[in-house]
Motif scaffolding. Structure first.
Motif, short mmCIF file in Angstrom:
data_model
loop_
_atom_site.label_atom_id
_atom_site.label_comp_id
_atom_site.label_asym_id
_atom_site.label_seq_id
_atom_site.Cartn_x
_atom_site.Cartn_y
_atom_site.Cartn_z
N TYR A 87 0.82 -1.21 0.00
CA TYR A 87 0.00 0.00 0.00
C TYR A 87 0.86 1.26 0.00
O TYR A 87 1.89 1.32 0.68
CB TYR A 87 -0.91 0.00 1.23
N GLU A 88 0.44 2.28 -0.76
CA GLU A 88 1.13 3.57 -0.77
C GLU A 88 0.31 4.60 -0.01
O GLU A 88 -0.89 4.77 -0.25
CB GLU A 88 1.36 4.06 -2.20
N LEU A 89 0.96 5.31 0.90
CA LEU A 89 0.29 6.28 1.75
C LEU A 89 -0.35 7.40 0.92
O LEU A 89 0.20 7.84 -0.08
CB LEU A 89 1.28 6.93 2.73
N THR A 90 -1.48 7.89 1.39
CA THR A 90 -2.05 9.12 0.86
C THR A 90 -1.37 10.31 1.54
O THR A 90 -0.70 10.16 2.57
CB THR A 90 -3.55 9.19 1.14
N ASP A 91 -1.56 11.49 0.97
CA ASP A 91 -1.01 12.69 1.61
C ASP A 91 -1.62 12.89 2.99
O ASP A 91 -0.95 13.38 3.91
CB ASP A 91 -1.27 13.92 0.74
N GLU A 92 -2.90 12.55 3.14
CA GLU A 92 -3.56 12.72 4.43
C GLU A 92 -2.94 11.80 5.49
O GLU A 92 -2.73 12.23 6.64
CB GLU A 92 -5.06 12.42 4.29
N GLU A 93 -2.63 10.58 5.11
CA GLU A 93 -1.99 9.66 6.06
C GLU A 93 -0.56 10.10 6.37
O GLU A 93 -0.11 10.00 7.52
CB GLU A 93 -1.99 8.24 5.49
N ALA A 94 0.14 10.61 5.36
CA ALA A 94 1.49 11.13 5.59
C ALA A 94 1.46 12.33 6.53
O ALA A 94 2.30 12.45 7.44
CB ALA A 94 2.13 11.52 4.26
N GLN A 95 0.47 13.20 6.34
CA GLN A 95 0.32 14.36 7.24
C GLN A 95 0.03 13.90 8.66
O GLN A 95 0.55 14.47 9.63
CB GLN A 95 -0.82 15.25 6.73
N ALA A 96 -0.77 12.86 8.79
CA ALA A 96 -1.09 12.34 10.12
C ALA A 96 0.15 11.83 10.84
O ALA A 96 0.27 11.97 12.06
CB ALA A 96 -2.13 11.22 10.01
#
Length: 331
Positions: A15-24
């Motif tokens: 799975y590749e992280l979304t920007d929202e998950e990276a921000q979290a």
């Protein structure tokens, strides 16, 4: 906030992280930091176990650089009092490799200041690398600036395994850090060494007044570039440079950055590089639950932690030095 362990499992599955998950990840509450690092460690352990790769730098050419990079004490705009000298000779490079071999260093990094190497400098590196390979079997990383395709081909033929050329920051923030070359110039050099068959090494410097979105963009850009090795530097602001006095980092945020790069680039060598001592401070050992590589010894113009402290840290963590069998066999 995501469930960090579940997210780590998904990353391991591809799975590749979304920007929202990276921000979290970058916004992770401090009370959840150990859970975040546990997830990062689960990813790290999947691909690297408990092994740590050691790297050592030789500053083969110091100062005398025409570039205007705001973080660098060797740049044309810096007034920092650093040693300046032209490319050292072949014998000096070989002596450095001998020291690296004695210290069980896996990768010996030949670093030279400047926009890019002259043919004479390439000649020196090529000659030294051939002998280093024959005598010590060390993995060699060169970092000589912007590289021409024919120069990359010569380094590959000589036995250079890896070439470092950091993107340093995001494409959007790059003009705030230097204007004497572009972000695309850096990407082109990474692509040039890949085309020559050399393993690409490219990383970043955190703490240069970038936004969290810039950090996310860096991590994703390196995933797209497919850099095999990603050094994470934390700004050690040097008096006399344009970024003098910048102090935006704390140890917990540095750990979150390391976790982000591990979640975003799960299979890659993540190296804690310059500035770890002054930014991670007492939390340095925790960084290795996300990263699997460190520099040992001094950096280019700043001092590193005492070598004995690094080896003691690895021993206390129960981690094993990743020293290849072929290197152990060389006399």
């Amino acid at each position: 906030m995501p469930n960090w362990l579940e997210l780590a499992d998904r990353v391991i599955e591809g799975y590749e992280l979304t920007d929202e998950e990276a921000q979290a990840i970058l916004d992770c509450p401090d009370e959840e930091l150990l859970l975040l690092m546990q997830g990062a460690y689960n990813i790290r352990r999947t691909y690297y176990g408990n092994k740590v790769k050691l790297n050592m730098i030789i500053n083969a050419k110091s100062g005398l650089c025409p570039e205007n990079c705001g973080y660098c004490s060797q740049s044309a705009v810096s007034t920092a009092p650093v040693k300046t000298y032209k490319m050292v000779d072949k014998e000096t490079l070989i002596r450095g490799a001998e020291e690296a071999y004695r210290m069980r260093i896996g990768t010996y990094c030949i670093v030279a200041s400047g926009r890019g190497p002259s043919e004479k400098e390439i000649d020196t590196v090529v000659s030294a690398v051939k002998e280093i390979k024959e005598r010590f079997g060390l993995k060699i990383c060169a970092c000589l600036g912007i590289l021409k395709p024919e120069q990359a081909a010569r380094l590959k033929e000589a036995g250079v395994d890896r070439y470092n050329h950091n993107i340093n920051t995001s494409k959007e923030h790059h003009p705030n850090i230097t204007t004497s070359h572009t972000y695309d110039d850096r990407v082109r050099t990474v692509e040039t060494v890949k085309q020559a068959g050399i393993s690409p090494c490219s990383g970043v410097i955190i703490g240069m007044k970038e936004t969290k979105q810039d950090v996310i963009n860096m991590a994703r850009s390196l995933r797209i570039l497919d850099a095999d090795s990603i050094p994470i530097n934390f700004l050690h602001a040097i008096d006399g440079t344009p970024l003098e006095g910048t102090n935006e980092l704390d140890p917990r945020y540095c750990l979150k950055v390391l976790a982000l790069f591990r979640y975003m680039n799960p299979t890659k060598e993540i190296r804690i590089a310059g500035g770890r001592e002054v930014n991670l401070r007492s939390l340095q050992p925790l960084g290795l639950y996300a990263a699997n590589s460190i520099f040992v010894g001094d950096y280019l113009t700043t001092a590193g932690q005492e070598k004995s402290e690094d080896y003691r840290m690895l021993e206390d963590l129960g981690f094993e030095i990743d020293f290849a069998e072929e290197q152990q066999a060389v006399c």
